[in-house]
Write an enzyme that holds these catalytic residues in place. Structure first.
Site, PDB file in Angstrom:
ATOM      1  N   GLU A 401      52.895  -9.154  39.184  1.00  0.00           N
ATOM      2  CA  GLU A 401      52.308  -9.140  37.831  1.00  0.00           C
ATOM      3  C   GLU A 401      52.014  -7.731  37.311  1.00  0.00           C
ATOM      4  OE1 GLU A 401      52.462 -11.865  36.466  1.00  0.00           O
ATOM      5  OE2 GLU A 401      52.140 -13.453  37.904  1.00  0.00           O
ATOM      6  N   GLY A 402      52.907  -6.809  37.621  1.00  0.00           N
ATOM      7  CA  GLY A 402      52.678  -5.411  37.282  1.00  0.00           C
ATOM      8  C   GLY A 402      51.923  -4.758  38.417  1.00  0.00           C
TER       9      GLY A 402
END
Length: 584
Positions: A401-402
């Site tokens: 997620e990043g």
């Protein structure tokens, strides 16, 4: 919406403890959802974890369908399309409980989160009607295909192309996606490609499309029971009606979905970290050395206490943010055809908090599983003990997620961008602080004063960064990373303290005292870290008399009387050992 606090506004004002949501505010329905989800994970998933890790044929689909029967896959899907349409606190609770489930958490998260939410938020009525009921029941398995071999953090540099067919009926996709969760069994892919090589756009692609194939399963460090493969598109025909949202606006879909994904990953981290603490506390109570349980040894007490404190702080942040998101949703009219987009924009308001939760939550998890292994000693290194699997499974959380590095960059740059638009009184707050320091009018007493000091340290350091670099501050990642840490810890300190204050006012019992102890230890032990980080940053931003003045100002902000945190940790450890788990 105007009456709701803006994302990031905690840095510029005071918050009433009664205005935040905490786990103590769970309704009877929330508690029922917690029991149902936790019971499903304990009884149906953890009992079959060995089979799951060995990829027993059909098991993951069986478990996904069982989750669907309980409504867990469709918590964010409206009833019109076969979902449960739960509030944001309920979906946060589900994400937390699923965190205990190891690799199944990734499979179910890919199904209920990034695999279906793009359609929930950005799909047309026809798209929702076609795909969401099956995703809610797990009759269809979803996957999210964004990452490419050469495009990870820089998602917009993707090379996958989409070209309109001569008859105008299809987009022809060509390219490769990498590290795609659920790829080996997915029926529906959310795929990002560039129309004509430059218009970044989202598509819904059926898994049985001709020309779509997957690579071999990745051999991963952890989350072994989940499917992770590359996905190859060779002249894949995607009907034009499967274009998701708008041409050239795939980034709007991707980034808004990531905001919610980051927040839910923080909630999942809380659940997994609690599991690690439970395993460690139980082992420490049972394991004897020199004739006594190792839970009685001082350094083991410190480890148990610190694990619990960090979990308490993370949990406080997560549910405070969940409350903000729920209040936002309540303020919006999402009944129209563009309701999903309206909801996405509402969630985007708290993108900064979502990133802060993701960084702090996943790093708390990393700490918890590492200390869990250490408490187990040599047994913690053995695959016969569950803590060994948790240690391996947890490592990906700081990448999903990043990456945490990307999220750290996003936090100060988001603040700067919003301040430039007039959303924040950033420059005014910096100048006000400078005036208060010069006038000698700062009064910082007790933990509440230290929380304010944390915000002031951020403002002082941000002011020095803007003084030296102006708009070019966004080019200096080392400075941005430290500014992010200052902001994250300020939010963490405040969330922990507000929750403790609220519990004390509403309850006042032993659990409220435990929360207060945890908040006090975290706040007192964190101020020194903030001071060191700020010193390091200011030294990189100034020199000579200017630096001396900044360091003198910093010292004025960090004058405080320390508490006996060793004794407080002993009290916390005793409570954890008595319960044998996180019971705050």
């Amino acid at each position: 919406m105007s009456s709701l606090p803006k994302g990031g506004s905690f840095l510029f004002g005071q918050t009433n403890p009664q205005d935040i949501f905490t786990p103590e505010d769970f309704t009877l329905e929330h508690k029922m959802i917690y029991r149902t989800t936790a019971g499903f994970i304990t009884d149906s998933v953890l009992t079959r974890m060995d089979e799951l890790e060995n990829k027993k044929e059909g098991l993951i689909n069986e478990l996904l369908e069982a989750a669907g029967e309980l409504g867990l896959n469709g918590a964010d899907i409206s009833e019109e399309y076969g979902g449960m349409e739960m509030d944001k606190i309920s979906t946060t609770i589900i994400a937390e409980c699923i965190g205990r489930a190891g690799s199944f958490a990734q499979t179910q998260g890919g199904q209920a989160g990034i695999g279906s939410m793009p359609i929930v938020m950005f799909g047309t009525h026809e798209q929702k009607k076609k795909y969401l009921p099956g995703l809610a029941t797990a009759e269809k398995v979803g996957a999210y295909a964004l990452t490419e071999p050469g495009a990870g953090s820089d998602a917009l540099s993707a090379k996958t192309r989409a070209d309109l067919s001569p008859d105008g009926k299809y987009y022809i996709l060509n390219g490769t996606k990498q590290f795609i969760t659920n790829a080996g069994m997915a029926d529906v892919f959310i795929v990002y490609a560039k129309i004509d090589g430059d218009k970044f756009t989202a598509f819904i692609v059926d898994g049985d499309s001709e020309g779509l194939s997957t690579g071999a399963e990745e051999h991963k460090m952890g989350i072994k029971g989940s499917s992770t493969r590359s996905v190859i598109f060779e002249d894949v025909k995607v009907p034009v009606e499967n274009l998701l949202f708008e041409i050239g606006r795939g980034h709007v879909v991707a980034f808004n979905i990531l905001n919610l994904g980051r927040f839910k990953l923080a909630a999942t981290s809380v659940g997994m970290a609690k599991f690690a603490l439970e395993l460690a506390a139980t082992y420490a109570n049972d394991r004897k050395q020199f004739g006594i349980p190792i839970a009685n040894f001082g350094l083991i007490k410190e480890k148990l206490a610190e694990m619990a404190i960090k979990i308490y702080v993370t949990e406080s942040m997560v549910y405070r943010t969940g409350g903000l998101l729920e209040n936002m949703m309540d303020s919006l009219d999402t009944s129209g055809n563009d309701g999903g987009l309206v909801a996405a924009k509402g969630i985007e308001e708290y993108a900064l908090e979502c990133s802060m939760n993701k960084v702090f939550g996943t790093e708390t998890l990393g700490y918890a599983v590492d200390e869990g292994v250490q408490i187990h000693g040599g047994y913690g290194f053995s695959s016969e003990y569950t803590i060994e699997r948790l240690y391996r499974d947890a490592r990906i959380y700081r990448i999903f997620e990043g990456t945490n590095e990307i999220n750290r960059i996003l936090i100060p740059t988001t603040l700067l961008r919003r301040a430039a638009k007039g959303d924040f009184p950033l420059q005014e707050a910096i100048e006000k602080l400078q005036g208060e320091i010069a006038a000698g009018s700062l009064v910082r007493k007790g933990e509440a004063g230290l929380v304010q000091a944390a915000k002031d340290i951020f403002l002082l350091t941000m002011g020095a960064g803007l003084q030296k670099y102006g708009k070019d501050l966004q080019k200096h990642q080392e400075i941005l990373g430290r500014l992010a840490d200052l902001a994250i810890r300020a939010f963490a300190m405040e969330s922990a303290w507000l929750r403790a204050q609220k519990a004390g006012a509403n309850d006042g019992g032993p659990k409220a005292k435990l929360k207060q102890n945890m908040a006090m230890v975290y706040i007192n032990s964190t101020v020194g870290l903030l001071e060191y980080s700020a010193k390091e940053t200011l030294t990189a931003l100034a020199e000579g008399e200017e630096l001396a003045s900044l360091l003198d100002n910093l010292q004025r902000l960090t004058k405080y009387t320390t508490r006996n945190t060793v004794a407080l940790r002993q009290e916390i450890a005793a409570a954890i050992s008595e319960d044998g788990k996180y019971a705050v």
